[in-house]
Design a protein around this motif. Structure first.
Motif, PDB file in Angstrom:
ATOM      1  N   LEU A   1       1.203 -11.649  -8.422  1.00  0.00           N
ATOM      2  CA  LEU A   1       2.429 -11.590  -7.542  1.00  0.00           C
ATOM      3  C   LEU A   1       2.575 -10.930  -6.459  1.00  0.00           C
ATOM      4  O   LEU A   1       3.270 -11.042  -5.404  1.00  0.00           O
ATOM      5  CB  LEU A   1       3.509 -11.992  -8.466  1.00  0.00           C
ATOM      6  N   LEU A   2       2.344 -10.138  -6.772  1.00  0.00           N
ATOM      7  CA  LEU A   2       2.239  -8.380  -5.834  1.00  0.00           C
ATOM      8  C   LEU A   2       0.473  -8.149  -5.469  1.00  0.00           C
ATOM      9  O   LEU A   2       0.276  -8.314  -7.571  1.00  0.00           O
ATOM     10  CB  LEU A   2       3.647  -8.094  -5.805  1.00  0.00           C
ATOM     11  N   THR A   3      -0.100  -7.125  -5.021  1.00  0.00           N
ATOM     12  CA  THR A   3      -0.650  -5.928  -5.137  1.00  0.00           C
ATOM     13  C   THR A   3      -0.202  -5.222  -4.753  1.00  0.00           C
ATOM     14  O   THR A   3       0.609  -4.927  -4.130  1.00  0.00           O
ATOM     15  CB  THR A   3      -1.888  -6.663  -3.845  1.00  0.00           C
ATOM     16  N   LEU A   4      -1.154  -3.761  -5.558  1.00  0.00           N
ATOM     17  CA  LEU A   4      -0.366  -2.393  -5.042  1.00  0.00           C
ATOM     18  C   LEU A   4      -1.303  -1.574  -4.947  1.00  0.00           C
ATOM     19  O   LEU A   4      -2.468  -1.222  -6.256  1.00  0.00           O
ATOM     20  CB  LEU A   4       0.042  -1.959  -6.226  1.00  0.00           C
ATOM     21  N   ASP A   5      -1.745  -1.394  -3.850  1.00  0.00           N
ATOM     22  CA  ASP A   5      -2.748   0.026  -4.057  1.00  0.00           C
ATOM     23  C   ASP A   5      -2.835   1.581  -3.338  1.00  0.00           C
ATOM     24  O   ASP A   5      -1.623   1.231  -2.971  1.00  0.00           O
ATOM     25  CB  ASP A   5      -3.665  -0.764  -2.667  1.00  0.00           C
ATOM     26  N   VAL A   6      -2.573   2.431  -4.207  1.00  0.00           N
ATOM     27  CA  VAL A   6      -2.348   3.454  -3.612  1.00  0.00           C
ATOM     28  C   VAL A   6      -3.017   4.584  -3.435  1.00  0.00           C
ATOM     29  O   VAL A   6      -4.557   4.438  -3.809  1.00  0.00           O
ATOM     30  CB  VAL A   6      -2.226   4.193  -5.236  1.00  0.00           C
ATOM     31  N   HIS A   7      -3.246   4.701  -2.456  1.00  0.00           N
ATOM     32  CA  HIS A   7      -4.957   5.953  -1.680  1.00  0.00           C
ATOM     33  C   HIS A   7      -3.612   7.794  -1.521  1.00  0.00           C
ATOM     34  O   HIS A   7      -2.944   7.618  -0.682  1.00  0.00           O
ATOM     35  CB  HIS A   7      -4.436   5.312  -0.115  1.00  0.00           C
ATOM     36  N   ASP A   8      -4.720   8.180  -1.941  1.00  0.00           N
ATOM     37  CA  ASP A   8      -5.152   9.740  -2.307  1.00  0.00           C
ATOM     38  C   ASP A   8      -5.178   9.932  -0.391  1.00  0.00           C
ATOM     39  O   ASP A   8      -6.508   9.867   0.226  1.00  0.00           O
ATOM     40  CB  ASP A   8      -5.432  10.071  -2.809  1.00  0.00           C
ATOM     41  N   LEU A   9      -3.955  10.744  -0.061  1.00  0.00           N
ATOM     42  CA  LEU A   9      -3.775  10.820   1.633  1.00  0.00           C
ATOM     43  C   LEU A   9      -4.799  12.154   1.793  1.00  0.00           C
ATOM     44  O   LEU A   9      -5.926  11.828   3.136  1.00  0.00           O
ATOM     45  CB  LEU A   9      -2.729  12.287   1.722  1.00  0.00           C
ATOM     46  N   ARG A  10      -5.107  12.981   1.228  1.00  0.00           N
ATOM     47  CA  ARG A  10      -6.228  13.914   0.957  1.00  0.00           C
ATOM     48  C   ARG A  10      -8.256  13.350   1.367  1.00  0.00           C
ATOM     49  O   ARG A  10      -9.000  14.095   1.512  1.00  0.00           O
ATOM     50  CB  ARG A  10      -6.189  14.612   0.298  1.00  0.00           C
ATOM     51  N   ALA A  11      -7.916  11.653   1.151  1.00  0.00           N
ATOM     52  CA  ALA A  11      -9.004  10.906   1.520  1.00  0.00           C
ATOM     53  C   ALA A  11      -9.699  11.038   3.178  1.00  0.00           C
ATOM     54  O   ALA A  11     -10.625  11.257   3.240  1.00  0.00           O
ATOM     55  CB  ALA A  11      -9.541   9.888   0.610  1.00  0.00           C
ATOM     56  N   TRP A  12      -8.361  11.155   3.678  1.00  0.00           N
ATOM     57  CA  TRP A  12      -9.310  11.152   5.179  1.00  0.00           C
ATOM     58  C   TRP A  12      -9.308  12.629   5.509  1.00  0.00           C
ATOM     59  O   TRP A  12      -8.347  12.886   6.878  1.00  0.00           O
ATOM     60  CB  TRP A  12      -7.235  10.399   5.671  1.00  0.00           C
ATOM     61  N   THR A  13      -9.093  13.547   4.774  1.00  0.00           N
ATOM     62  CA  THR A  13      -8.765  15.192   5.629  1.00  0.00           C
ATOM     63  C   THR A  13     -10.883  15.635   5.425  1.00  0.00           C
ATOM     64  O   THR A  13     -11.073  14.655   4.730  1.00  0.00           O
ATOM     65  CB  THR A  13      -8.462  16.201   4.944  1.00  0.00           C
TER      66      THR A  13
ATOM     67  N   ASP B   1       4.108   7.154  16.958  1.00  0.00           N
ATOM     68  CA  ASP B   1       2.537   6.463  17.345  1.00  0.00           C
ATOM     69  C   ASP B   1       2.377   5.341  16.601  1.00  0.00           C
ATOM     70  O   ASP B   1       1.974   3.829  16.832  1.00  0.00           O
ATOM     71  CB  ASP B   1       1.542   7.401  16.852  1.00  0.00           C
ATOM     72  N   ALA B   2       2.532   4.758  15.154  1.00  0.00           N
ATOM     73  CA  ALA B   2       2.653   4.197  14.373  1.00  0.00           C
ATOM     74  C   ALA B   2       3.766   2.937  15.034  1.00  0.00           C
ATOM     75  O   ALA B   2       3.346   1.645  14.790  1.00  0.00           O
ATOM     76  CB  ALA B   2       2.924   4.375  12.560  1.00  0.00           C
ATOM     77  N   ALA B   3       4.711   3.251  15.359  1.00  0.00           N
ATOM     78  CA  ALA B   3       5.499   1.816  15.708  1.00  0.00           C
ATOM     79  C   ALA B   3       5.139   1.434  17.180  1.00  0.00           C
ATOM     80  O   ALA B   3       5.430   0.717  17.229  1.00  0.00           O
ATOM     81  CB  ALA B   3       7.215   3.449  16.573  1.00  0.00           C
TER      82      ALA B   3
ATOM     83  N   ASP C   1       0.540  -1.480  -0.276  1.00  0.00           N
ATOM     84  CA  ASP C   1      -0.030   0.023   0.121  1.00  0.00           C
ATOM     85  C   ASP C   1       1.391   1.032   0.160  1.00  0.00           C
ATOM     86  O   ASP C   1       2.015   1.039   1.269  1.00  0.00           O
ATOM     87  CB  ASP C   1      -1.126  -0.050   1.661  1.00  0.00           C
ATOM     88  N   VAL C   2       0.447   2.037  -0.986  1.00  0.00           N
ATOM     89  CA  VAL C   2       1.316   2.764  -0.890  1.00  0.00           C
ATOM     90  C   VAL C   2       0.058   5.098  -0.706  1.00  0.00           C
ATOM     91  O   VAL C   2      -0.926   4.722  -0.909  1.00  0.00           O
ATOM     92  CB  VAL C   2       1.591   3.995  -2.410  1.00  0.00           C
ATOM     93  N   VAL C   3       0.927   5.637   0.340  1.00  0.00           N
ATOM     94  CA  VAL C   3      -0.540   6.535   0.572  1.00  0.00           C
ATOM     95  C   VAL C   3       0.737   7.724   0.439  1.00  0.00           C
ATOM     96  O   VAL C   3       1.542   8.559   0.512  1.00  0.00           O
ATOM     97  CB  VAL C   3      -0.631   6.866   2.919  1.00  0.00           C
ATOM     98  N   THR C   4      -0.165   8.700  -0.427  1.00  0.00           N
ATOM     99  CA  THR C   4       0.849   9.998  -1.517  1.00  0.00           C
ATOM    100  C   THR C   4      -0.565  10.981  -1.262  1.00  0.00           C
ATOM    101  O   THR C   4      -1.849  10.905  -1.364  1.00  0.00           O
ATOM    102  CB  THR C   4       1.336   9.492  -2.703  1.00  0.00           C
ATOM    103  N   ILE C   5       0.059  12.052  -1.943  1.00  0.00           N
ATOM    104  CA  ILE C   5      -1.045  13.349  -2.430  1.00  0.00           C
ATOM    105  C   ILE C   5      -1.502  13.203  -3.512  1.00  0.00           C
ATOM    106  O   ILE C   5      -1.815  13.894  -4.536  1.00  0.00           O
ATOM    107  CB  ILE C   5      -0.777  14.374  -1.301  1.00  0.00           C
TER     108      ILE C   5
ATOM    109  N   ALA D   1      -5.040   7.573   8.224  1.00  0.00           N
ATOM    110  CA  ALA D   1      -5.172   6.632   6.772  1.00  0.00           C
ATOM    111  C   ALA D   1      -4.501   6.089   7.667  1.00  0.00           C
ATOM    112  O   ALA D   1      -5.059   4.363   7.279  1.00  0.00           O
ATOM    113  CB  ALA D   1      -4.339   7.531   6.577  1.00  0.00           C
ATOM    114  N   LEU D   2      -3.708   5.469   8.934  1.00  0.00           N
ATOM    115  CA  LEU D   2      -2.851   4.460   8.794  1.00  0.00           C
ATOM    116  C   LEU D   2      -3.810   3.964   9.517  1.00  0.00           C
ATOM    117  O   LEU D   2      -3.605   2.622   9.795  1.00  0.00           O
ATOM    118  CB  LEU D   2      -0.908   5.454   9.574  1.00  0.00           C
ATOM    119  N   ASP D   3      -4.337   4.068  10.341  1.00  0.00           N
ATOM    120  CA  ASP D   3      -5.280   3.690  11.431  1.00  0.00           C
ATOM    121  C   ASP D   3      -6.473   2.902  10.737  1.00  0.00           C
ATOM    122  O   ASP D   3      -6.137   1.624  10.606  1.00  0.00           O
ATOM    123  CB  ASP D   3      -6.265   4.668  12.289  1.00  0.00           C
ATOM    124  N   GLU D   4      -6.787   2.824   9.053  1.00  0.00           N
ATOM    125  CA  GLU D   4      -7.832   2.607   8.548  1.00  0.00           C
ATOM    126  C   GLU D   4      -7.451   1.549   7.853  1.00  0.00           C
ATOM    127  O   GLU D   4      -7.596   0.991   7.504  1.00  0.00           O
ATOM    128  CB  GLU D   4      -8.331   3.791   7.734  1.00  0.00           C
ATOM    129  N   LEU D   5      -5.878   1.957   7.298  1.00  0.00           N
ATOM    130  CA  LEU D   5      -4.881   1.515   6.029  1.00  0.00           C
ATOM    131  C   LEU D   5      -4.496  -0.653   7.137  1.00  0.00           C
ATOM    132  O   LEU D   5      -4.444  -1.287   5.999  1.00  0.00           O
ATOM    133  CB  LEU D   5      -4.268   1.749   5.620  1.00  0.00           C
TER     134      LEU D   5
END
Ligand SMILES: Oc1ccccc1-c1ccno1
Length: 240
Positions: free
Chosen positions: A29-41, A122-124, A4-8, A69-73
Motif C-alpha cells: 500500500l506504500l513503499t518506505l525506503d530509508v537511506h543513510d546520508l553518510r552514503a554520500w560522503t 537549491d531543492a526548491a 523515502d527518508v534520508v537520515t544519519i 543525496a537529493l540529486d540521486e534520490l
C-alpha cells in the motif's frame, strides 16, 4: 505512495516497519525506503556537519552531502521534499491529508543545528519543499518527527486502516477534538458508562458525542473553534 527518508540514523526509523504500518508496507500500500546520508560522503570520517558561519553553538549539516543525496534520490521525478524543523509551518491533520494525496514524499532528517539553508533553496528550484514542525518544542533530530508524520499520513491511505470510518471520525476530521470513549464493563471501579451510550438511541448518541466533542474542544483547544468554517456549528451546537 512512495516514501523515502534520508537520515544519519537509519535504524531510528525501524519502528515504522512494525504493526499496522509494517503490514501496509508488506501489502504494497506504500513503499518506505530509508537511506543513510553518510552514503554520500567521500571522506574517511564520513563528515556530514561543519561549524556555522557567523559563529554560535553547534554544527550545521553540510550542503554538499545533502545535495548529492537529493540529486540521486530525486533524479527520477519530482517528489515533495518534507523537512521537519522547529521553524516550520505546523503539521496538522489537514497537512497529513494533503500529504496522503501525494504520490511521492522525501523526508530529510536534520540533526545538530539543522541543514544548510542552501540545500532547501537549491531543492526548491526543482521540487516543492515543505519545512514543517510537529509542535512547539525542540527535538534532537528530525527522525522522530518523520515517524509522527509518516504514521499520520500512512493511516489515511486507502486500505491501511481496517475500517475507513475510523479516519473519517477521528479527532480533527470535523475540526473538533474527539469526545471520550468507553467499552465493557458497564461499571468499573464504581464509574459507570454514560447511560445514553447504552440506550440504543443512535440520534441521542450522536448528539451526546457531538456535545462532548464541543465541550472538550471549548475547554482544551478553543483555537480550533475559532478556526471552524462559517456554518460549521448548527443552532444546537451554538447553544452548548
Ligand atoms: O526539534 C527538531 C529538530 C530537528 C528536526 C525537527 C525538529 C522539530 C521540532 C518540532 N518539529 O520538528
Amino acid at each position: 505512495m512512495r516514501i523515502d527518508v534520508v537520515t544519519i540514523f537509519p535504524e531510528y526509523l525501524d519502528p515504522l516497519r512494525q504493526a499496522l504500518l509494517g503490514r501496509a508496507i508488506d501489502r504494497g500500500l506504500l513503499t518506505l525506503d530509508v537511506h543513510d546520508l553518510r552514503a554520500w560522503t567521500h571522506d574517511v570520517h564520513k563528515a556530514v556537519d561543519d561549524s556555522p558561519y557567523g559563529g554560535g553553538p553547534g554544527m550545521v549539516m553540510k550542503p554538499q552531502v545533502w545535495g548529492e543525496a537529493l540529486d540521486e534520490l530525486c533524479a527520477s521525478g519530482t517528489p515533495r521534499l518534507v523537512v521537519p524543523t522547529p521553524a516550520g509551518r505546523p503539521f496538522t491533520q489537514a497537512v497529513a491529508r494533503e500529504y496522503a494525496a501525494q504520490p511521492w514524499l522525501v523526508f530529510a532528517c536534520g540533526r545538530y543545528e539543522g541543514i544548510d539553508q542552501r540545500v532547501l533553496d537549491d531543492a526548491a528550484r526543482r521540487m516543492p519543499v515543505d519545512e514543517v514542525s510537529i509542535g512547539d518544542y525542540v527535538l534532537v533530530g528530525g527522525e522522530v518527527a518523520v515517524m509522527v508524520m509518516v504514521e499520520a499520513v500512512a493511516r489515511l491511505l486507502p486500505g491501511v486502516l481496517g475500517n475507513p470510518a475510523s479516519a473519517e471520525q477521528d479527532s480533527f476530521s470535523d475540526g473538533l477534538l474527539e469526545g471520550p470513549s468507553y467499552t465493557r464493563p458497564e461499571v468499573w471501579r464504581d464509574l459507570a458508562v454514560p447511560d445514553v451510550l447504552r440506550s440504543g438511541n443512535h440520534g441521542a448518541i450522536d448528539r451526546w458525542r457531538r456535545d462532548q466533542a464541543l465541550a472538550r474542544t471549548f475547554h482544551r483547544r478553543p483555537d480550533l473553534l475559532d478556526a471552524l468554517p462559517e456554518g460549521a456549528l448548527d443552532k444546537h451546537d451554538r447553544a452548548q
